[in-house]
Design an enzyme around this catalytic site. Sequence first.
Site, PDB file in Angstrom:
ATOM      1  N   TRP A 161      -2.377   7.812  -2.819  1.00  0.00           N
ATOM      2  CA  TRP A 161      -2.692   8.219  -1.452  1.00  0.00           C
ATOM      3  C   TRP A 161      -1.561   9.082  -0.878  1.00  0.00           C
ATOM      4  O   TRP A 161      -0.382   8.827  -1.110  1.00  0.00           O
ATOM      5  CB  TRP A 161      -2.861   6.999  -0.559  1.00  0.00           C
ATOM      6  CG  TRP A 161      -4.064   6.157  -0.835  1.00  0.00           C
ATOM      7  CD1 TRP A 161      -4.092   4.949  -1.482  1.00  0.00           C
ATOM      8  CD2 TRP A 161      -5.423   6.430  -0.468  1.00  0.00           C
ATOM      9  NE1 TRP A 161      -5.369   4.476  -1.535  1.00  0.00           N
ATOM     10  CE2 TRP A 161      -6.204   5.351  -0.923  1.00  0.00           C
ATOM     11  CE3 TRP A 161      -6.037   7.481   0.201  1.00  0.00           C
ATOM     12  CZ2 TRP A 161      -7.580   5.302  -0.713  1.00  0.00           C
ATOM     13  CZ3 TRP A 161      -7.406   7.423   0.398  1.00  0.00           C
ATOM     14  CH2 TRP A 161      -8.159   6.343  -0.063  1.00  0.00           C
ATOM     15  N   GLU A 189      -5.592  -3.858  -1.620  1.00  0.00           N
ATOM     16  CA  GLU A 189      -6.062  -5.010  -0.854  1.00  0.00           C
ATOM     17  C   GLU A 189      -7.137  -5.822  -1.576  1.00  0.00           C
ATOM     18  O   GLU A 189      -7.411  -6.969  -1.204  1.00  0.00           O
ATOM     19  CB  GLU A 189      -6.624  -4.551   0.500  1.00  0.00           C
ATOM     20  CG  GLU A 189      -5.588  -3.950   1.433  1.00  0.00           C
ATOM     21  CD  GLU A 189      -5.406  -2.458   1.282  1.00  0.00           C
ATOM     22  OE1 GLU A 189      -4.994  -1.799   2.255  1.00  0.00           O
ATOM     23  OE2 GLU A 189      -5.660  -1.925   0.172  1.00  0.00           O
ATOM     24  N   LYS A 225      -6.315  11.781  -1.430  1.00  0.00           N
ATOM     25  CA  LYS A 225      -6.182  11.010  -2.663  1.00  0.00           C
ATOM     26  C   LYS A 225      -5.932  11.972  -3.807  1.00  0.00           C
ATOM     27  O   LYS A 225      -6.818  12.716  -4.219  1.00  0.00           O
ATOM     28  CB  LYS A 225      -7.435  10.179  -2.915  1.00  0.00           C
ATOM     29  CG  LYS A 225      -7.152   8.858  -3.584  1.00  0.00           C
ATOM     30  CD  LYS A 225      -8.354   7.949  -3.507  1.00  0.00           C
ATOM     31  CE  LYS A 225      -7.960   6.509  -3.855  1.00  0.00           C
ATOM     32  NZ  LYS A 225      -9.101   5.597  -3.760  1.00  0.00           N
ATOM     33  N   THR A 250       0.842  -1.183   0.000  1.00  0.00           N
ATOM     34  CA  THR A 250       0.000   0.000   0.000  1.00  0.00           C
ATOM     35  C   THR A 250       0.884   1.242   0.000  1.00  0.00           C
ATOM     36  O   THR A 250       2.100   1.162   0.187  1.00  0.00           O
ATOM     37  CB  THR A 250      -0.916   0.022   1.231  1.00  0.00           C
ATOM     38  OG1 THR A 250      -0.096   0.174   2.419  1.00  0.00           O
ATOM     39  CG2 THR A 250      -1.701  -1.276   1.351  1.00  0.00           C
TER      40      THR A 250
END
Length: 539
Positions: A437, A327, A432, A181
């Site tokens: 991110w 994810e 965002k 991530t």
Amino acid sequence: MQDFPLTVTGILRHGTTWSSGRKVITKTADGYREICFGELGTRVAQLAHGLRRLGVTSGQRVATFMWNNQEHLETYFAAPCMGAVLHTLNIRLAGEQIVFIANQAEDAVVLVDMSVAPLLAAVLPDLTTVHTVVAVGNGDLEPLTASGKDVIRYDDLLDGQSTDYDWPSLDEKSAAAMCYTSGTTGNPKGVVYSHRSSYLHSMAVCAANSIGLADGDRVLPIVPMFHANAWGQPYAAVMAGADLLMPDRYLQAEPLVDMIERHRPTVAAAVPTIWNDVLQYLHANPSRDISSLRTVVCGGSAVPLGMMKEYEKHFGVVIRQGWGMTETSPLAALATPPPEVTGEDAWTLRAAAGRVTSGVEIRIVDDEGGVLPNDGKAVGEIEVRGSWITGSYYQNADSEKFHDGWLRTGDVGRVDPQGFITLTDRAKDVIKSGGEWISSVELELCIMEHPAVLEAAVVAVPDERWQERPLAAVVIKADASSTAQELRNHLCDKVARFWLPERWTFIDEVPKTSVGKFDKKHIRSLYADGVYDIVECRD
């Protein structure tokens, strides 16, 4: 029924055997180069032999630090099919994050595109488990060899290797790939994809109710292959027998439009920022032709409804908004209205984050974990589960993100009776920007490391190009002084470049909630009302 494993090897074998004439076309500095799927299969075998020669064994991580190109696609198949694990490194992350990710994953070999080799070379001495670097493309190897690692060129690694490989029989639940991530809170977290999840996700991408890839399509994955598997496009295209157009590093509007006009893709995928840039280019160059596109998949951040309408009205191109995350492999929802819904009602659904995909289950919960109705009115945190949804992070990091067999997405919103998701907020105030991110918390901590800063709060504010950008609200100590430029320079070696705020405001005190937390909602409101004096600070 036969207990037949679902593996990436199965996708490779099917695509390179029965769609052997389909093409992979890669943009270059002076044109394009191409190979057919049959040649792709032989080169994947040669790369697997080469990696084995470097000592790569089953389960070991093979990292990539690359753009979307032919060699990256070859690695996408060679590593998992030989039983190793593909690990895509995000070239846009700050150096310290790359070091953390590569060391935690225990990468053994890293393939690097020479155009970004200086970025890797800067941190290569700190990658403790990497023993060999494979250099893709031309350029001076000295910055890489200075690290003390073994360095070999990609073409030399493949040279003389057999074009056949006895692919091992693999457990479909074994690891095929991993991706981290963006590290919105603390360090990035690893997501490990199995062969089974990758295969099923590819089938979902090909499904008619989804993106509907099929034999004869031409797919242009602009979204990076290091960003959530390029949204599943590479594997799905080979499974479907669809040509792949690889833009490499040429992600500006003009070369993208040139590629669309010359090679006629039917499906493309990228974040809204890319399509906004393309739209502005098309307005300035009205003779250009992108009419081959039947579907543009767009996600990463909210797609402006006006942009969707403009593409459809002027160019006949349908933009479909999708929702997902690293994810979720990432496809979890796609905003395709049912055929009976037309007119403005259809546009309302098109503006949703997406409609939940078959194979994914979704629910919304309140603060106590109670399940709320899917009535389009109740608002709660979105949780998902399914065959290509991760059940835990690598090394069990952040176990609180998993609840009763469901993944807590951190997104807050509502779900209507037809499965359309509308996002209303983000649980942790992350930003965002252009599909990437940015952690407000990490930015705050880095700003507050400056000796002149007493407090700093960072919030997302609207941005015409990037959808959202960070605003830094800073309290300077009474006996100190600083400027926006000084604070921005202070951040340069601490965070990724695209994290750097352009908007700064200096205030007497950060608004706080009743329990002493930063009241970011109030900060955003004051910004929207024009209360703050904004200092613009750019390169």
